[in-house]
Design an enzyme around this catalytic site. Structure first.
Site, mmCIF file in Angstrom:
data_model
loop_
_atom_site.group_PDB
_atom_site.id
_atom_site.type_symbol
_atom_site.label_atom_id
_atom_site.label_comp_id
_atom_site.label_asym_id
_atom_site.label_seq_id
_atom_site.Cartn_x
_atom_site.Cartn_y
_atom_site.Cartn_z
ATOM 1 N N SER A 1 0.744 -1.044 -0.204
ATOM 2 C CA SER A 1 0.039 0.077 -0.083
ATOM 3 C C SER A 1 0.829 1.079 0.004
ATOM 4 O O SER A 1 1.629 1.415 0.873
ATOM 5 C CB SER A 1 -1.040 -0.023 1.250
ATOM 6 O OG SER A 1 -1.411 1.419 1.459
ATOM 7 N N HIS B 1 -1.076 -1.071 -4.412
ATOM 8 C CA HIS B 1 -2.402 -0.860 -3.839
ATOM 9 C C HIS B 1 -2.419 0.766 -3.622
ATOM 10 O O HIS B 1 -1.604 1.282 -2.835
ATOM 11 C CB HIS B 1 -2.668 -1.449 -2.456
ATOM 12 C CG HIS B 1 -3.617 -1.476 -2.058
ATOM 13 N ND1 HIS B 1 -4.883 -2.358 -2.005
ATOM 14 C CD2 HIS B 1 -4.281 -0.650 -0.843
ATOM 15 C CE1 HIS B 1 -6.043 -2.116 -1.513
ATOM 16 N NE2 HIS B 1 -5.569 -1.137 -0.582
ATOM 17 N N ASP C 1 -4.770 3.586 -2.126
ATOM 18 C CA ASP C 1 -5.682 4.198 -1.246
ATOM 19 C C ASP C 1 -6.490 5.299 -1.407
ATOM 20 O O ASP C 1 -5.694 6.159 -1.073
ATOM 21 C CB ASP C 1 -5.549 3.733 0.225
ATOM 22 C CG ASP C 1 -4.928 2.371 0.660
ATOM 23 O OD1 ASP C 1 -6.153 1.572 0.587
ATOM 24 O OD2 ASP C 1 -3.929 2.100 0.882
ATOM 25 N N MET D 1 -8.925 8.220 -0.444
ATOM 26 C CA MET D 1 -9.943 8.680 0.710
ATOM 27 C C MET D 1 -10.656 9.856 0.702
ATOM 28 O O MET D 1 -9.984 10.791 -0.137
ATOM 29 C CB MET D 1 -9.392 8.645 2.089
ATOM 30 C CG MET D 1 -8.438 7.385 2.262
ATOM 31 S SD MET D 1 -7.692 7.423 3.907
ATOM 32 C CE MET D 1 -6.726 5.987 3.915
ATOM 33 N N HIS E 1 -8.291 1.164 -4.316
ATOM 34 C CA HIS E 1 -9.111 0.741 -3.139
ATOM 35 C C HIS E 1 -9.716 2.126 -3.022
ATOM 36 O O HIS E 1 -9.091 3.116 -2.427
ATOM 37 C CB HIS E 1 -8.330 0.396 -2.045
ATOM 38 C CG HIS E 1 -9.446 0.135 -0.781
ATOM 39 N ND1 HIS E 1 -8.750 0.024 0.305
ATOM 40 C CD2 HIS E 1 -10.553 0.215 -0.637
ATOM 41 C CE1 HIS E 1 -9.704 0.057 1.315
ATOM 42 N NE2 HIS E 1 -10.858 0.074 0.728
ATOM 43 N N MET F 1 -11.997 4.562 -1.099
ATOM 44 C CA MET F 1 -12.859 4.760 0.369
ATOM 45 C C MET F 1 -13.567 6.142 0.356
ATOM 46 O O MET F 1 -13.331 7.006 0.875
ATOM 47 C CB MET F 1 -11.819 4.666 1.587
ATOM 48 C CG MET F 1 -11.363 3.274 1.759
ATOM 49 S SD MET F 1 -9.790 3.276 2.912
ATOM 50 C CE MET F 1 -8.725 3.447 1.440
ATOM 51 N N MET G 1 -11.634 -5.897 4.608
ATOM 52 C CA MET G 1 -10.764 -5.126 5.528
ATOM 53 C C MET G 1 -10.683 -5.676 6.956
ATOM 54 O O MET G 1 -11.590 -6.208 7.653
ATOM 55 C CB MET G 1 -11.499 -3.598 5.779
ATOM 56 C CG MET G 1 -11.672 -2.834 4.588
ATOM 57 S SD MET G 1 -10.120 -2.453 3.707
ATOM 58 C CE MET G 1 -9.313 -1.762 5.188
ATOM 59 N N ASP H 1 -6.791 -6.667 3.694
ATOM 60 C CA ASP H 1 -6.217 -5.125 3.855
ATOM 61 C C ASP H 1 -6.194 -4.910 5.276
ATOM 62 O O ASP H 1 -7.214 -4.439 5.776
ATOM 63 C CB ASP H 1 -6.931 -4.157 2.851
ATOM 64 C CG ASP H 1 -6.288 -2.765 2.925
ATOM 65 O OD1 ASP H 1 -5.435 -2.773 3.503
ATOM 66 O OD2 ASP H 1 -6.755 -2.058 2.130
HETATM 67 C C1 DX5 Z 1 -6.614 1.402 5.503
HETATM 68 C C2 DX5 Z 1 -5.948 1.369 3.864
HETATM 69 C C3 DX5 Z 1 -4.912 -0.081 3.887
HETATM 70 C C4 DX5 Z 1 -3.779 0.705 4.744
HETATM 71 C C5 DX5 Z 1 -2.929 -0.708 5.232
HETATM 72 O O1 DX5 Z 1 -7.659 2.384 5.343
HETATM 73 O O2 DX5 Z 1 -7.122 0.662 3.282
HETATM 74 O O3 DX5 Z 1 -4.827 -0.234 2.553
HETATM 75 O O4 DX5 Z 1 -2.848 1.517 3.989
HETATM 76 O O5 DX5 Z 1 -1.881 -0.135 5.996
HETATM 77 P P1 DX5 Z 1 -1.302 -1.257 7.034
HETATM 78 O O6 DX5 Z 1 -0.767 -2.566 6.130
HETATM 79 O O7 DX5 Z 1 -0.143 -0.412 7.571
HETATM 80 O O8 DX5 Z 1 -2.387 -1.575 7.928
HETATM 81 ZN ZN ZN Z 2 -6.629 -0.351 1.361
#
Ligand code: DX5
Ligand code: ZN
Length: 214
Positions: free
Chosen positions: A6, A31, A33, A35, A64, A66, A135, A173
């Site tokens: 990620s 990956h 993320d 948000m 991903h 969010m 998740m 994840d």
């Molecule tokens: C959290 C993200 C993850 C995050 C994982 O909201 O979706 O992808 O980056 O990070 P670690 O592996 O540090 O938990």
């Molecule tokens: Zn993620």
């Protein structure tokens, strides 16, 4: 085990360097993320950064989202080079329609479940999916602790996939490290996301290799 590091935990002042490390590593995907500060209590990065990542990264992009109303951004995500577009179950009242939109745009469709969203809710859509992302932390932040109940969800999803003849792969994840990664491999996960475990390691490439060998 397939590994999707990620980028959220990378050094954003040295993104090109960190992406070069991913390119040279055993990672299978990268990956990303995204948000919105609405669905999750944090804001990360958006399309301008993703376009830059697309130029530099030679691994397939696992995006991903969010965000609320992800159906509004299918073509933007595709134009950023996404191989997989993951949308959250919790924000898609018309999930079947969104999944078709993602596939029609030429991407693989993933649906993501928060820790408290049960696997059984996917029964009538899982045969349409390329991937289910479970998740194992509450989304919004890297570096959180793995929620052990996720292991039961992986087993339940494995059974549901077999019962429905789905070809979906299982990705997990949040809070993944060598120990929780081994538990996930045993439970039947196909792919893990890892942020802190990779990017805060003294040797990030070795951390990726460790997960890939699980
Ligand atoms: C959290 C993200 C993850 C995050 C994982 O909201 O979706 O992808 O980056 O990070 P670690 O592996 O540090 O938990
Ligand atoms: Zn993620």
């Amino acid at each position: 085990m397939l590994v999707s590091p990620s980028l959220l935990s990378a050094d954003f002042g040295n993104l090109a360097r960190d992406i070069d490390m991913i390119n040279r590593s055993d990672a299978h995907m990268l990956h990303l993320d995204i948000m919105d500060g609405v669905f999750v209590p944090n804001i990360s990065f958006g399309f301008p950064v993703m376009k830059y990542v697309q130029k530099l990264c030679n691994k397939p992009l696992d995006v991903h989202l969010m965000i609320v109303e992800p159906q509004k951004f299918v073509s933007e995500v595709r134009d950023c080079g996404a191989e997989i577009m993951n949308v959250h179950y919790e924000v898609c009242p018309h999930l079947n329609r969104v999944v078709q939109q993602i596939k029609n745009a030429g991407m693989r469709a993933g649906v993501t479940l928060n820790p408290a969203t049960p696997v059984c809710l996917l029964r009538d859509i899982v045969a349409e999916l390329d991937l289910v992302l479970l998740m194992s932390v509450n989304p919004g932040f890297g570096g959180q602790k793995f929620i052990p109940q996720t292991l039961n969800k992986v087993r339940e999803l494995r059974t549901l996939i077999a019962e429905t003849g789905s070809k979906a792969i299982i990705e997990v994840d949040g809070g993944v490290n060598a120990e929780t990664g081994a538990q996930l491999a045993e439970a039947g996960a196909d792919m893990v996301v890892a942020g802190n475990y990779v990017f805060k390691a003294s040797d990030p490439m070795a951390a990726i290799t460790t997960l890939a060998h699980l």
